[in-house]
Every structure is written in C-alpha cells, then in structure tokens.
Write a protein that holds these residues in place. Structure first.
Motif, PDB file in Angstrom:
ATOM      1  N   LEU A 465     -15.536  65.577 -84.563  1.00 32.07           N
ATOM      2  CA  LEU A 465     -15.302  66.895 -83.984  1.00 32.07           C
ATOM      3  C   LEU A 465     -13.955  67.407 -84.462  1.00 32.07           C
ATOM      4  CD1 LEU A 465     -16.300  69.111 -82.004  1.00 32.07           C
ATOM      5  CD2 LEU A 465     -15.031  67.904 -80.205  1.00 32.07           C
ATOM      6  N   ILE A 466     -13.951  68.603 -85.072  1.00 26.87           N
ATOM      7  CA  ILE A 466     -12.720  69.218 -85.569  1.00 26.87           C
ATOM      8  C   ILE A 466     -12.509  70.540 -84.851  1.00 26.87           C
ATOM      9  CG2 ILE A 466     -11.450  69.989 -87.618  1.00 26.87           C
ATOM     10  CD1 ILE A 466     -14.630  68.246 -88.318  1.00 26.87           C
ATOM     11  N   THR A 467     -11.372  70.707 -84.216  1.00 27.19           N
ATOM     12  CA  THR A 467     -11.076  71.979 -83.560  1.00 27.19           C
ATOM     13  C   THR A 467     -10.614  72.990 -84.592  1.00 27.19           C
ATOM     14  OG1 THR A 467      -8.795  71.296 -83.121  1.00 27.19           O
ATOM     15  CG2 THR A 467     -10.442  70.808 -81.419  1.00 27.19           C
ATOM     16  N   HIS A 468     -10.584  74.252 -84.174  1.00 25.05           N
ATOM     17  CA  HIS A 468     -10.246  75.309 -85.121  1.00 25.05           C
ATOM     18  C   HIS A 468      -8.810  75.194 -85.629  1.00 25.05           C
ATOM     19  CE1 HIS A 468     -10.722  79.117 -87.131  1.00 25.05           C
ATOM     20  NE2 HIS A 468      -9.646  79.624 -86.532  1.00 25.05           N
ATOM     21  N   ASP A 469      -7.934  74.561 -84.857  1.00 22.36           N
ATOM     22  CA  ASP A 469      -6.542  74.417 -85.299  1.00 22.36           C
ATOM     23  C   ASP A 469      -6.334  73.160 -86.152  1.00 22.36           C
ATOM     24  OD1 ASP A 469      -6.706  72.371 -83.487  1.00 22.36           O
ATOM     25  OD2 ASP A 469      -5.333  73.261 -82.025  1.00 22.36           O
ATOM     26  N   GLY A 470      -7.410  72.457 -86.516  1.00 21.74           N
ATOM     27  CA  GLY A 470      -7.305  71.342 -87.451  1.00 21.74           C
ATOM     28  C   GLY A 470      -7.180  69.977 -86.828  1.00 21.74           C
ATOM     29  N   ARG A 471      -7.156  69.875 -85.508  1.00 15.28           N
ATOM     30  CA  ARG A 471      -7.146  68.550 -84.885  1.00 15.28           C
ATOM     31  C   ARG A 471      -8.557  67.953 -84.938  1.00 15.28           C
ATOM     32  NH1 ARG A 471      -4.478  69.887 -79.200  1.00 15.28           N
ATOM     33  NH2 ARG A 471      -5.683  71.804 -79.579  1.00 15.28           N
ATOM     34  N   SER A 472      -8.614  66.647 -85.047  1.00 14.66           N
ATOM     35  CA  SER A 472      -9.923  66.007 -85.225  1.00 14.66           C
ATOM     36  C   SER A 472      -9.957  64.676 -84.499  1.00 14.66           C
ATOM     37  CB  SER A 472     -10.223  65.789 -86.712  1.00 14.66           C
ATOM     38  OG  SER A 472      -9.253  64.936 -87.290  1.00 14.66           O
ATOM     39  N   ARG A 473     -11.177  64.270 -84.112  1.00 15.18           N
ATOM     40  CA  ARG A 473     -11.359  62.947 -83.511  1.00 15.18           C
ATOM     41  C   ARG A 473     -12.823  62.538 -83.648  1.00 15.18           C
ATOM     42  NH1 ARG A 473     -13.403  62.525 -78.132  1.00 15.18           N
ATOM     43  NH2 ARG A 473     -13.945  64.549 -77.204  1.00 15.18           N
ATOM     44  N   PHE A 474     -13.007  61.237 -83.769  1.00 11.48           N
ATOM     45  CA  PHE A 474     -14.358  60.691 -83.792  1.00 11.48           C
ATOM     46  C   PHE A 474     -14.841  60.483 -82.356  1.00 11.48           C
ATOM     47  CE2 PHE A 474     -12.969  59.336 -88.043  1.00 11.48           C
ATOM     48  CZ  PHE A 474     -14.044  59.805 -88.791  1.00 11.48           C
ATOM     49  N   LEU A 475     -16.099  60.831 -82.137  1.00 10.53           N
ATOM     50  CA  LEU A 475     -16.702  60.650 -80.814  1.00 10.53           C
ATOM     51  C   LEU A 475     -17.300  59.250 -80.766  1.00 10.53           C
ATOM     52  CD1 LEU A 475     -18.476  64.127 -80.467  1.00 10.53           C
ATOM     53  CD2 LEU A 475     -16.106  63.505 -79.940  1.00 10.53           C
ATOM     54  N   ASP A 476     -16.436  58.279 -80.500  1.00  8.49           N
ATOM     55  CA  ASP A 476     -16.870  56.883 -80.550  1.00  8.49           C
ATOM     56  C   ASP A 476     -16.789  56.209 -79.187  1.00  8.49           C
ATOM     57  OD1 ASP A 476     -14.145  56.893 -80.332  1.00  8.49           O
ATOM     58  OD2 ASP A 476     -13.752  55.786 -82.180  1.00  8.49           O
ATOM     59  N   GLU A 477     -16.964  57.032 -78.102  1.00  7.53           N
ATOM     60  CA  GLU A 477     -16.879  56.461 -76.763  1.00  7.53           C
ATOM     61  C   GLU A 477     -17.996  55.441 -76.496  1.00  7.53           C
ATOM     62  OE1 GLU A 477     -15.519  60.823 -76.442  1.00  7.53           O
ATOM     63  OE2 GLU A 477     -16.970  59.622 -77.536  1.00  7.53           O
ATOM     64  N   GLU A 478     -19.189  55.751 -76.978  1.00  4.12           N
ATOM     65  CA  GLU A 478     -20.327  54.868 -76.731  1.00  4.12           C
ATOM     66  C   GLU A 478     -20.995  54.521 -78.057  1.00  4.12           C
ATOM     67  OE1 GLU A 478     -20.939  53.559 -73.932  1.00  4.12           O
ATOM     68  OE2 GLU A 478     -19.736  54.811 -72.588  1.00  4.12           O
ATOM     69  N   HIS A 479     -21.539  53.302 -78.106  1.00  8.20           N
ATOM     70  CA  HIS A 479     -22.187  52.872 -79.343  1.00  8.20           C
ATOM     71  C   HIS A 479     -23.219  51.816 -78.970  1.00  8.20           C
ATOM     72  CE1 HIS A 479     -21.857  52.947 -83.791  1.00  8.20           C
ATOM     73  NE2 HIS A 479     -22.442  51.770 -83.688  1.00  8.20           N
ATOM     74  N   ASP A 480     -24.464  52.238 -78.793  1.00  8.89           N
ATOM     75  CA  ASP A 480     -25.525  51.327 -78.357  1.00  8.89           C
ATOM     76  C   ASP A 480     -26.234  50.689 -79.556  1.00  8.89           C
ATOM     77  OD1 ASP A 480     -25.044  51.826 -75.642  1.00  8.89           O
ATOM     78  OD2 ASP A 480     -26.241  53.662 -75.722  1.00  8.89           O
ATOM     79  N   HIS A 481     -27.170  49.802 -79.266  1.00  3.94           N
ATOM     80  CA  HIS A 481     -27.834  49.023 -80.303  1.00  3.94           C
ATOM     81  C   HIS A 481     -28.801  49.879 -81.125  1.00  3.94           C
ATOM     82  CE1 HIS A 481     -30.139  48.797 -76.570  1.00  3.94           C
ATOM     83  NE2 HIS A 481     -31.235  48.676 -77.313  1.00  3.94           N
ATOM     84  N   LEU A 482     -29.128  49.385 -82.304  1.00  3.26           N
ATOM     85  CA  LEU A 482     -30.018  50.069 -83.237  1.00  3.26           C
ATOM     86  C   LEU A 482     -31.426  50.148 -82.675  1.00  3.26           C
ATOM     87  CD1 LEU A 482     -27.637  48.872 -85.056  1.00  3.26           C
ATOM     88  CD2 LEU A 482     -29.295  48.908 -86.932  1.00  3.26           C
ATOM     89  N   LEU A 483     -32.233  51.013 -83.287  1.00  2.29           N
ATOM     90  CA  LEU A 483     -33.668  51.047 -83.013  1.00  2.29           C
ATOM     91  C   LEU A 483     -34.346  49.889 -83.745  1.00  2.29           C
ATOM     92  CD1 LEU A 483     -34.434  54.849 -83.545  1.00  2.29           C
ATOM     93  CD2 LEU A 483     -33.764  53.712 -81.432  1.00  2.29           C
ATOM     94  N   GLY A 484     -35.365  49.321 -83.093  1.00  4.26           N
ATOM     95  CA  GLY A 484     -36.175  48.309 -83.753  1.00  4.26           C
ATOM     96  C   GLY A 484     -35.684  46.893 -83.606  1.00  4.26           C
ATOM     97  N   THR A 485     -34.629  46.662 -82.813  1.00  3.56           N
ATOM     98  CA  THR A 485     -34.122  45.295 -82.646  1.00  3.56           C
ATOM     99  C   THR A 485     -34.908  44.495 -81.615  1.00  3.56           C
ATOM    100  OG1 THR A 485     -32.532  45.994 -80.952  1.00  3.56           O
ATOM    101  CG2 THR A 485     -31.803  46.071 -83.251  1.00  3.56           C
ATOM    102  N   GLY A 486     -35.632  45.184 -80.727  1.00  4.70           N
ATOM    103  CA  GLY A 486     -36.344  44.501 -79.661  1.00  4.70           C
ATOM    104  C   GLY A 486     -35.500  44.246 -78.428  1.00  4.70           C
ATOM    105  N   LEU A 487     -34.233  44.652 -78.426  1.00  7.74           N
ATOM    106  CA  LEU A 487     -33.375  44.482 -77.258  1.00  7.74           C
ATOM    107  C   LEU A 487     -33.792  45.463 -76.159  1.00  7.74           C
ATOM    108  CD1 LEU A 487     -29.897  44.159 -79.017  1.00  7.74           C
ATOM    109  CD2 LEU A 487     -31.364  42.314 -78.153  1.00  7.74           C
ATOM    110  N   THR A 488     -33.524  45.081 -74.916  1.00  3.87           N
ATOM    111  CA  THR A 488     -33.934  45.921 -73.777  1.00  3.87           C
ATOM    112  C   THR A 488     -32.732  46.399 -72.952  1.00  3.87           C
ATOM    113  OG1 THR A 488     -34.266  43.933 -72.439  1.00  3.87           O
ATOM    114  CG2 THR A 488     -36.189  44.823 -73.618  1.00  3.87           C
ATOM    115  N   ARG A 489     -31.553  46.359 -73.502  1.00  3.08           N
ATOM    116  CA  ARG A 489     -30.382  46.835 -72.779  1.00  3.08           C
ATOM    117  C   ARG A 489     -30.466  48.341 -72.557  1.00  3.08           C
ATOM    118  NH1 ARG A 489     -27.179  43.601 -76.504  1.00  3.08           N
ATOM    119  NH2 ARG A 489     -26.499  45.550 -77.455  1.00  3.08           N
ATOM    120  N   ALA A 490     -29.919  48.792 -71.411  1.00  2.00           N
ATOM    121  CA  ALA A 490     -29.930  50.225 -71.100  1.00  2.00           C
ATOM    122  C   ALA A 490     -29.041  50.983 -72.075  1.00  2.00           C
ATOM    123  CB  ALA A 490     -29.445  50.448 -69.670  1.00  2.00           C
ATOM    124  N   ARG A 491     -29.452  52.187 -72.406  1.00  5.99           N
ATOM    125  CA  ARG A 491     -28.661  53.061 -73.277  1.00  5.99           C
ATOM    126  C   ARG A 491     -27.877  54.054 -72.421  1.00  5.99           C
ATOM    127  NH1 ARG A 491     -30.134  52.489 -78.587  1.00  5.99           N
ATOM    128  NH2 ARG A 491     -32.052  51.283 -78.928  1.00  5.99           N
TER     129      ARG A 491
END
Length: 575
Positions: A465-491
């Motif tokens: 996410l980049i604001t109009h004044d040039g500040r930027s940050r990655f939205l990395d608050e959450e990162h759940d497991h991939l599709l197709g792994t067979g895991l059943t953890r809540a997303r």
C-alpha cells in the motif's frame, strides 16, 4: 600481442641483426618474414608471399598470429595454445613442424618453422621467422574445398552439433548455432531454408565469414516461392525430402523451372559460389527445410565425403528444430489459453484499476499466475491474485479451475473472505486437479466515502500500500497456509483502510524473487520503486513498476493487479 616489457626484451639472446627489413633474401624453398616487438610483420621475402598466396603489402603491418596462425581445422588459436607464440615470447630460438598458416585463398599451409630473436635497425628488437611447406596432416584444409576431417574429428564435430543444437529450444537460436558450427570450418557459406508451419518457404539465414568471423547477409534472406512439386532442381528436391546433392554454377545456367530455381540462380550470382552441397533437414515427422554449404574463396569442390558429413549434420539439425517447434507450439497454446482466461477489469465508479500479465521470457513453460477482479451483488469489488504451483499447461488449467470456483463461491455466498477461501481450499484438495496454490482474496468496499480492503492471505506475498505522499508499507499482518495442503486451521480476515489517492499493489512472486538475492531485497526493491511512482497515472505506474522492479535474472511469470483510490471531495484528482 601486447608490447613486451623492457625486462623481457633484455632476456633475449641478441640473435642475428636485420639491418634492412626490406631486403630479405629470396630463398628458393623457404619463406621468411620479420616481426617487431609487438608481433607485427615488418618485412617479407618473395618466397613467403608466394607460399602464403598473399601480396607483401597484405602482410606488412599485420599481426602475424591473428593473420596466419591456425589449427588444423582452420580455426584461430588462442595465443597461449600456439607453439610459435610460445617460442616468440620466450625470447629464444624455437622450431616445430605441427603448425598451419592461413593462405590468402582460405586454404591452410602446413609448415615446418623456426623462430629466432633478432635486432632490427637501431636498438629495436623483433624475431625472424623461417618456414617451408611441410607434409599435410589428416584433418587440415590444404588445397581442397573443405577440411578432410579424420574419423575422430567427424565424430567430435557431430557430437558438438548434437550438444549445441539440443541445448536450446529457440528455433532461431538453433539455426544461428548451426551455421556457426559449419562456417568457416567446413565452408565459406551456409544457407538455411526452412518450411514454416503454414508451408511457406523462408530463407531464414545466409552467412559467410571474413577472417574467420561469421557475417550474416540479411539482404539475401526472406521469403521464397513455394516448393515446385515437379521440379528436378536440387533445392526443390531437398525441400521435398530427396537425397542430398552436390551442385555447381552450371546446375543453374539453364532455363529456370520454378521460382525457387530463380532464387538459387540469384544466390549463386550474389555469393560467387563455385561448389555447393545441399541436404534436406528432416524432422521425425516431416521435412523442415534444407541446409546448403557453399565454397566461393577456397579452390576445389565438395566431395561425397563432405556430403555424407553434411547429411549427418542436417539430420541432427532436424531433430533440434523439431523439438524447438514442438516446444514453441505448446508454449503458444498455453499462453493463448492463459491470456484468454485473464479477465477484463470491471467498471467501478471512483475506483481505478489496472492489471498486467507477463509470461516468462526464457523458461520452457508457462506458469499458473493469475489475477481477477469482479463486481459483487452487494456493490463491493472482489479482488484476487494467486499462483498455482507448476510451470506447464497443467498449472494453467489448474489456475482456471481455481479462479472459476472462487468466482462462484464469492458471488453465491455472503461470507467473509476467509470462509470463502476455506471452501475453495477444500475444493482444491478434493475436487480440482490443481496442486498447491497461493492466493490473496478480498473485497474492496466503500462506506461513507471511505474505502477499505477486507481480505485474507493464503501463503501469498503481502500486498503493498502506497499513500499519495509516497509512504509505503506491506500488509503483512496475517499470513495463513497455502491452498491444497490439507491443513484445517482457521483462516483470518483483515480490514485495512485505503486512504484517498492511495495505491494498492497485488503481485506474484516473479516481481520480487531473484536467484541471486534474498527475498527481502526483492521486497525492498519493489517498495522503493512503487513509492517513487506514486504520482504516476495508473497504467504508467504498472508499466514502469514491471520494468524497474522485476529482477533481470527472474525467469518466472508475473501477474500484477493495482488499484487506486479516488480523492476526497474537494481534492484535486490525478489522471
């Protein structure tokens, strides 16, 4: 050769003194020339000019090693591998009988030689070279048209042909490698005529050489008339798959029986060929074209021995070209399918959207990268970007299944993104043919002129996410497991405010990953360039971001999906 150092010069034995370089004796059997301290010829006797079939003024001032010294196949040798240069550099007298000089007519002269240091006029030093014609060795180009290769040399050349042609899946590169293998080693000219997928005939490459360097003659290339089914002329027969043939200018002196024959007459006139050999290039399923080798500078003519070797080379070229065409056909099908599966951007009042997809430029197959954006019944905009594991048509087909199922779930179910992605995950495991995949799925929502992204991340690189004044940050608050792994953890779901005129960037890993650098460096590079482009129009932003942020050594597909929020009421709006 570079000038010798003073210390090196002092180590020379004095040797004979050449008082007048222009007055070398005219020996009956031996050629003689003198080189200065830089290896440049300064004087030549008449017998040397006669043996080398070069005028004296074509020798004086030239680098003797680059002009004359060759191996038995007529190739320029590295200075470090040349025994004459070793004797010259040592500053001592040396002799040998296993060298070849390149004559002015392109043939090789086997020589017995002696090199001894000498002093030129004044204090200048150099070396005197005395040589006479030696017995030809098997494998050298003497007065024949092409190298009389030994059986071992033939096998080595064919092995090199197989290795070099089979190591590329680009048809044009394969042709370029083919002609470099045979010119000037076997011929003065090489011509490759190919039959295209639509049965057109194209003269794809015509090359010759100058001082051993391959030179392309593009003005002689281009489309040819169709193959004449009843023509008895050699090229027409070769393009129909007939046996290879030896030809000469006399072959094309009569009336032309087809347009291809007219083109061949022009080729012989333009190139001055006095001997040629033509062989069909056959693939496993069809004739792909013809390879022509020609002589214009060297005397003599091709023989049946060279024709047999040409057949073997053309057969290997046919296999390589067939593989390249099959690969290109498969790649075209996959890219076409993938391109048609990528969606058109919806029209959303106030919200600007742009997307890009670039396939891998060099890899052998396409991948499963994809993006999507579509309007939902509640007025929000569904956004998705993902990557199905794999680099082939199966990955592209799996991508289509995942995308279509996600669309169906998102439209039919009024559930948060995490619940929809969990349903999709179960389908990937139990229903689709896709393997594991990464995905970001969310909704861009508007409420009271405020824009937000409600989203979930299934193992995908974080949005930027980049604001109009040039500040930027990655939205990395959450990162759940991939599709197709067979895991059943809540997303999990995340709600992110999208400030006015901010830019949201979704991308696949081809934009940041590099074999030579860490992932953190790729992310930092993306962030730096995206922030610098914050004020650019959105389509310009996408193009420049791909150009600047994508690592040059990443040969992976890239999908890019970018959104720009509208300005607040009363603010100036960018274009």
């Amino acid at each position: 050769m570079s000038a010798w150092s003073p210390d090196h010069t002092e180590r020379r034995s004095p040797g004979p003194v050449v008082r007048s370089p222009d007055g070398l004796p005219d020996l009956v059997h031996a050629g003689m020339y003198v080189v200065d301290d830089n290896g440049l010829v300064v004087a030549v006797n008449p017998r040397a000019a006669e043996l080398l079939r070069r005028p004296a003024d074509g020798l004086v001032g030239r680098d003797a090693h680059e002009l004359l010294h060759r191996d038995r196949l007529g190739q320029t040798m590295p200075r470090a591998a040349c025994s004459m240069m070793s004797a010259f550099l040592s500053g001592r007298t040396g002799a040998g009988d296993r060298e070849w000089f390149l004559r002015g007519d392109g043939t090789l002269l086997p020589v017995t030689w002696l090199v001894t240091p000498c002093r030129l006029d004044g204090t200048a030093t150099g070396a005197l070279v005395l040589f006479h014609e030696g017995a030809p060795e098997s494998g050298a180009v003497v007065d024949g048209a092409s190298p009389a290769l030994s059986q071992l040399d033939r096998l080595a050349l064919l092995a090199e042909t197989t290795t070099r042609l089979s190591s590329t899946l680009d048809a044009e590169e394969a042709v370029a490698r083919l002609v470099r293998l045979v010119v000037p080693r076997l011929a003065d000219w090489a011509v490759v005529d190919l039959i295209t997928e639509s049965d057109d005939v194209w003269r794809s490459m015509v090359v010759t050489h100058r001082d051993g360097v391959v030179v392309r003659r593009e003005e002689l290339e281009g489309p040819l008339p169709p193959v004449h089914e009843e023509s008895l002329m050699p090229l027409s027969r070769a393009l129909r798959g007939a046996a290879s043939t030896l030809v000469g200018p006399e072959t094309y002196q009569g009336p032309a029986d087809s347009g291809i024959t007219v083109a061949q007459q022009k080729l012989f006139e333009e190139t001055g060929l006095h001997s040629a050999a033509i062989a069909p290039i056959r693939g496993p399923r069809a004739v792909l074209g013809a390879l022509t080798l020609g002589l214009s500078e060297r005397p003599g003519a091709f023989t049946e021995a060279e024709l047999s070797l040409l057949d073997d080379i053309a057969r290997r070229a046919g296999l390589a070209l067939e593989n390249a065409r099959l690969y290109q056909r498969q790649r075209h099908i996959a890219e076409t399918m993938q391109r048609h599966l990528l969606p058109q951007m919806p029209e959303v009042p106030g919200l600007r959207m742009a997307a890009r997809y670039e396939s891998a430029s060099k890899s052998s197959q396409v991948g499963g990268d994809w993006y999507d954006a579509f309007s939902l019944a509640d007025g929000s905009t569904a956004v998705a970007i993902g990557d199905v594991v794999g680099h082939n048509i199966d990955a592209a087909a799996g991508m289509a299944q995942v995308r279509n199922m996600l669309r169906a779930y998102a439209w039919a179910l009024k559930e948060p993104p995490s619940a929809i992605v969990e349903r999709l995950d179960q389908a990937v495991v139990n229903v689709t043919e896709a393997s594991m995949a990464t995905l970001i799925f969310g909704r861009v929502e508007r409420s009271d002129d405020a824009w937000t992204l409600r989203w979930t991340n299934a193992g995908h690189p974080p949005p930027l996410l980049i604001t109009h004044d040039g500040r930027s940050r990655f939205l990395d608050e959450e990162h759940d497991h991939l599709l197709g792994t067979g895991l059943t953890r809540a997303r999990t779901d995340t709600l992110t405010p999208l400030p006015p005129r901010s830019t949201l960037v979704l991308y696949t890993d081809g934009l940041i990953e590099s074999p030579g650098h860490t992932l953190d460096r790729g992310l930092a590079r993306l962030r730096q360039h995206a922030a610098a482009l914050a004020h650019r129009p959105l389509h310009v932003f996408c193009d420049l971001l791909l150009e600047r942020a994508r690592p040059v050594d990443n040969d992976d597909d890239v999908a890019l999906l970018v959104f720009r929020m509208p300005a607040e009421d009363g603010e100036a709006r960018d274009r």
